[in-house]
Design a protein around this motif. Structure first.
Motif, short mmCIF file in Angstrom:
data_model
loop_
_atom_site.label_atom_id
_atom_site.label_comp_id
_atom_site.label_asym_id
_atom_site.label_seq_id
_atom_site.Cartn_x
_atom_site.Cartn_y
_atom_site.Cartn_z
N GLU A 269 1.57 -41.51 21.55
CA GLU A 269 2.64 -42.35 21.00
C GLU A 269 2.07 -43.42 20.07
OE1 GLU A 269 4.70 -43.90 24.36
OE2 GLU A 269 5.91 -42.09 24.68
N VAL A 270 0.99 -44.07 20.50
CA VAL A 270 0.36 -45.10 19.68
C VAL A 270 -0.23 -44.46 18.42
CG1 VAL A 270 -1.48 -46.82 19.56
CG2 VAL A 270 -0.12 -46.60 21.64
N ARG A 271 -0.88 -43.34 18.58
CA ARG A 271 -1.50 -42.65 17.44
C ARG A 271 -0.45 -42.25 16.41
NH1 ARG A 271 -5.78 -37.67 18.51
NH2 ARG A 271 -7.53 -38.59 17.37
N LEU A 272 0.70 -41.75 16.89
CA LEU A 272 1.76 -41.33 15.98
C LEU A 272 2.36 -42.53 15.25
CD1 LEU A 272 3.44 -39.01 14.86
CD2 LEU A 272 5.00 -39.28 16.81
N GLU A 273 2.54 -43.64 15.95
CA GLU A 273 3.07 -44.84 15.31
C GLU A 273 2.12 -45.34 14.23
OE1 GLU A 273 3.82 -47.52 18.50
OE2 GLU A 273 5.71 -46.57 19.06
N ALA B 134 -0.09 -43.47 12.62
CA ALA B 134 -0.06 -42.48 11.53
C ALA B 134 1.12 -42.73 10.60
CB ALA B 134 0.01 -41.07 12.12
N ARG B 135 2.29 -42.94 11.18
CA ARG B 135 3.46 -43.22 10.35
C ARG B 135 3.29 -44.50 9.55
NH1 ARG B 135 7.72 -41.73 15.19
NH2 ARG B 135 8.19 -39.58 14.54
N ARG B 136 2.70 -45.51 10.19
CA ARG B 136 2.51 -46.79 9.50
C ARG B 136 1.56 -46.62 8.31
NH1 ARG B 136 0.31 -51.68 13.06
NH2 ARG B 136 1.67 -50.64 14.54
N TYR B 137 0.46 -45.89 8.51
CA TYR B 137 -0.49 -45.66 7.41
C TYR B 137 0.15 -44.84 6.30
CZ TYR B 137 -4.33 -47.21 10.48
OH TYR B 137 -5.16 -47.94 11.29
N LEU B 138 0.91 -43.80 6.67
CA LEU B 138 1.49 -42.91 5.67
C LEU B 138 2.60 -43.59 4.88
CD1 LEU B 138 1.63 -39.60 7.73
CD2 LEU B 138 0.15 -40.06 5.78
N TRP C 149 -1.64 -31.51 14.30
CA TRP C 149 -1.12 -32.42 15.33
C TRP C 149 0.13 -33.14 14.84
CZ3 TRP C 149 -0.73 -37.80 15.01
CH2 TRP C 149 -0.43 -38.47 16.21
N PHE C 150 0.10 -33.65 13.61
CA PHE C 150 1.23 -34.41 13.07
C PHE C 150 2.45 -33.50 12.90
CE2 PHE C 150 3.79 -36.50 9.83
CZ PHE C 150 3.74 -37.82 10.23
N LYS C 151 2.24 -32.30 12.45
CA LYS C 151 3.36 -31.37 12.27
C LYS C 151 3.97 -30.99 13.61
CE LYS C 151 4.73 -27.26 9.69
NZ LYS C 151 4.27 -26.19 8.76
N ARG C 152 3.13 -30.86 14.64
CA ARG C 152 3.64 -30.56 15.97
C ARG C 152 4.51 -31.70 16.50
NH1 ARG C 152 -0.92 -29.52 17.89
NH2 ARG C 152 -1.33 -31.37 19.20
N LYS C 153 4.16 -32.92 16.12
CA LYS C 153 4.90 -34.10 16.61
C LYS C 153 6.17 -34.38 15.81
CE LYS C 153 1.91 -35.24 19.81
NZ LYS C 153 2.27 -35.19 21.26
N THR C 154 6.14 -34.09 14.51
CA THR C 154 7.25 -34.51 13.64
C THR C 154 7.97 -33.35 12.95
OG1 THR C 154 5.84 -34.73 11.68
CG2 THR C 154 6.00 -36.65 13.15
#
Length: 292
Positions: free
Chosen positions: A244-248, A250-254, A279-284
């Motif tokens: 969850e932290v990693r995804l947040e 990632a979104r912030r950087y992108l 990993w990102f595609k699997r999550k989003t």
């Protein structure tokens, strides 16, 4: 909320409120302007504890150790090396993709508190933000009186370490025990291993690439199995919180559009761009470049 300044509320609601306030008022630097009002008194009991420390360094260490009195969603880290001090800050986004206003409010507020200790003419060496300069870099440089680095790897201030040796003129050690006693009843909150504390440690350790369950547990003064038991009691596990932290992040950087996908992958400690993309595609359900 307005009538009870010490009431705890969800940080995601605050983040959203600040972003909406900037948007509706057409004021890109809303959070930074709001930080002009910040004083030690804005920190309540924590401000009283900081005021009665002997030096600025002691006050910052007190802030780091006792910030839970004000928020379980904010953290700060002090690092010193070769005469340079780094004050890194972070806010739990709590589901809000970009927390520009909250971040600038926090860093600007820290700057104003340091000026209370060091004088209104004091300025840091540099200011760093993860996000880009949407409101224009000029006004921000004038506010801080020093270079401002955007699209950096952290949020916070860089200062001369000797500044931390400055004695606090209002310090009264005899009053410290009274201030400590006044907040003793809320002290136990720091000892609980909440998901917010785990998220804070993940945010701290991830940029260095050492963010396993074992290292996070060690930073909280326990072993991995004890950490897992605490999280299981809250219906969670380490991998879920970590992701969850990693995804947040990632979104912030992108969303800032200041970094290539390869740079984001490296910041989040992925072995390769392809592994990050999968990993990102699997999550989003979208590739990083398409989501961006």
């Amino acid at each position: 909320c307005l009538a009870q300044p010490d009431l705890m509320i969800r940080v995601g609601k605050v983040n959203r409120l600040l972003e909406l306030s900037a948007e509706r008022s057409s004021t890109p630097l809303f959070g930074l302007q709001l930080s002009r009002t910040r004083r030690l008194s804005s920190l309540g009991a924590l401000g009283a504890l900081m005021r009665d420390e002997s030096t600025v360094r002691d006050a910052m260490r007190r802030f780091i150790a006792s910030t839970h009195l004000n928020s379980t969603a904010f953290w700060m880290q002090l690092q010193e090396h070769d005469g340079i001090a780094l004050l890194r800050t972070a806010i739990d986004p709590d589901g809000v993709p970009l927390v520009r206003q909250g971040t600038e409010l926090a860093v600007g507020g820290l700057f104003r508190v340091l000026q209370q200790f060091l004088g209104t003419d004091w300025t840091p060496r540099e200011v760093h933000f993860l996000h880009d300069a949407a409101g224009g870099a000029g006004p921000v440089r004038r506010f801080f009186g020093c270079p401002v680095r955007y699209a950096s790897e952290f949020n916070g201030l860089v200062l001369h370490a000797p500044d931390l040796d400055h004695a606090i003129p209002l310090s009264d050690p005899a009053l410290r025990r009274y201030a400590s006693a006044a907040v003793a009843e809320v002290g136990p909150r720091q000892g609980r291993v909440t998901v917010h504390r785990v998220r804070q440690q993940i945010l701290t350790l991830m940029p260095d690439g050492h963010c396993s369950a074992s290292t996070v547990a060690a930073s909280l003064g326990m072993d991995r199995r004890t950490l897992n038991r605490h999280l299981e009691a809250q219906g969670l596990n380490f991998l879920r919180v970590h992701d969850e932290v990693r995804l947040e992040l990632a979104r912030r950087y992108l969303v800032s559009r200041q970094r290539k996908v390869s740079e984001v992958a490296e910041l989040l400690a992925f072995n390769s761009v392809s592994s990050f993309s999968r990993w990102f595609k699997r999550k989003t359900a979208a590739a990083p470049s398409r989501w961006q």
